[in-house]
Design a protein around this motif. Structure first.
Motif, PDB file in Angstrom:
ATOM      1  N   GLN A   1       0.817  -1.215   0.000  1.00 35.62           N
ATOM      2  CA  GLN A   1       0.000   0.000   0.000  1.00 35.62           C
ATOM      3  C   GLN A   1       0.849   1.262   0.000  1.00 35.62           C
ATOM      4  O   GLN A   1       0.580   2.205  -0.744  1.00 35.62           O
ATOM      5  CB  GLN A   1      -0.935  -0.009   1.206  1.00 35.62           C
TER       6      GLN A   1
ATOM      7  N   THR B   1       0.975   3.707  -3.302  1.00 36.00           N
ATOM      8  CA  THR B   1       0.414   5.048  -3.124  1.00 36.00           C
ATOM      9  C   THR B   1       1.468   6.112  -3.391  1.00 36.00           C
ATOM     10  O   THR B   1       1.200   7.118  -4.056  1.00 36.00           O
ATOM     11  CB  THR B   1      -0.158   5.205  -1.712  1.00 36.00           C
TER      12      THR B   1
ATOM     13  N   GLN C   1       0.006   8.950   6.309  1.00 34.89           N
ATOM     14  CA  GLN C   1      -0.681   7.691   6.054  1.00 34.89           C
ATOM     15  C   GLN C   1      -0.898   7.477   4.548  1.00 34.89           C
ATOM     16  O   GLN C   1      -1.190   8.413   3.810  1.00 34.89           O
ATOM     17  CB  GLN C   1      -2.036   7.659   6.774  1.00 34.89           C
TER      18      GLN C   1
ATOM     19  N   HIS D   1      -3.180   5.477   3.442  1.00 33.17           N
ATOM     20  CA  HIS D   1      -4.540   4.961   3.375  1.00 33.17           C
ATOM     21  C   HIS D   1      -5.492   6.071   3.826  1.00 33.17           C
ATOM     22  O   HIS D   1      -5.069   7.091   4.372  1.00 33.17           O
ATOM     23  CB  HIS D   1      -4.708   3.734   4.279  1.00 33.17           C
TER      24      HIS D   1
ATOM     25  N   ASP E   1      -9.919   5.589   8.802  1.00 33.18           N
ATOM     26  CA  ASP E   1     -10.789   4.452   9.075  1.00 33.18           C
ATOM     27  C   ASP E   1     -12.246   4.887   9.191  1.00 33.18           C
ATOM     28  O   ASP E   1     -13.159   4.173   8.770  1.00 33.18           O
ATOM     29  CB  ASP E   1     -10.365   3.747  10.367  1.00 33.18           C
TER      30      ASP E   1
ATOM     31  N   PRO F   1      -5.961   8.582   0.608  1.00 35.00           N
ATOM     32  CA  PRO F   1      -4.759   8.504   1.433  1.00 35.00           C
ATOM     33  C   PRO F   1      -4.340   9.891   1.912  1.00 35.00           C
ATOM     34  O   PRO F   1      -4.466  10.877   1.179  1.00 35.00           O
ATOM     35  CB  PRO F   1      -3.706   7.913   0.479  1.00 35.00           C
TER      36      PRO F   1
END
Length: 238
Positions: free
Chosen positions: A11, A15, A131, A133, A136, A146
């Protein structure tokens, strides 16, 4: 055109590759297996990306990024990376990596250990608290992107976030400063490498990293850090 060798195609690596290509770089991306296993990823990244073997990516790159955890005894392409700036985005997470006595004792940071694996490279801790991502819990539109994308801003923007770099090499710091700027971030220099514990999981700057922090906020948060034994529990995902 500057070529970045991204070693690690998970990831974080994928990214970062997308953001780097959008910023005008070309990318050689590799994993611990063969280029064929990430051929679909490379195609999705477009014509400025190519999947290759890790040693070939390291040899051809102008600078490299290590996008995978530190492992003692890990065989890295040290010869190919000799003399080059190498960005390490790893964090010490005992719940994931196990414990390292030197890090727990405070005599080394995990990035100093990585530097020892690449003695002729110019290592910099970088991209370690942004991050790769989305959040959450999506609160507003855009939270699913992201943070590397969501928090990026043009130079001079009043809400531009800053990222940390730590290195024993001033030339590595300057390279990272330029890279951060093209990705959309200001820079705070937290050198040398033995100070990189100030930007580890659980520190004040880490807790503030999910929604970004200005250069001034980041400097204050780094100064507030206290060195403690790393937690063996999972860090928050943001």
């Amino acid at each position: 055109m500057t070529t970045i060798g991204i070693l690690g195609a998970g990831q974080a690596g994928a990214t970062l590759a997308r953001s780097a290509i959008e910023a005008g770089y070309s990318v050689l991306i590799a994993n611990s297996r063969s280029p064929q296993t990430i051929a679909d990823l490379a195609r999705s990244l477009g014509p400025r990306a190519r999947a290759t073997w890790a040693a070939d990516a390291a040899a051809a790159a102008d600078f490299a990024v290590l996008a995978f955890p530190y492992v003692p005894g890990h065989a890295l392409p040290a010869e190919e990376l000799a003399g080059k700036v190498v960005l390490d985005n790893n964090n010490y997470m005992p719940w994931r990596d196990g414990t390292f006595s030197a890090v727990d004792a405070g005599t080394r940071t995990v990035h100093e250990l990585r530097q020892e694996q690449l003695p002729a490279a110019k290592l910099a801790k970088a991209l370690s608290h942004i991050q790769f991502h989305g959040r959450d819990q999506v609160r507003i539109p855009g939270d699913e992107a992201p943070a590397l994308v969501r928090l990026a801003r043009p130079a001079g923007a009043p809400d531009r976030s800053a990222l940390v770099v730590s290195s024993n090499y001033p030339e590595a710091v300057e390279l990272v400063r330029g890279f951060y700027d093209r990705l959309g971030f200001d820079t705070v220099d937290n050198s040398p490498l033995n100070e990189s514990w100030r930007s580890t999981p659980g520190t004040p700057m880490w807790q503030a990293s999910f929604d970004g922090q200005s250069r001034e906020e980041l400097i204050r948060n780094l100064q507030r850090a206290e060195r403690t034994r790393p937690s063996s529990s999972r860090s928050p995902a943001g």
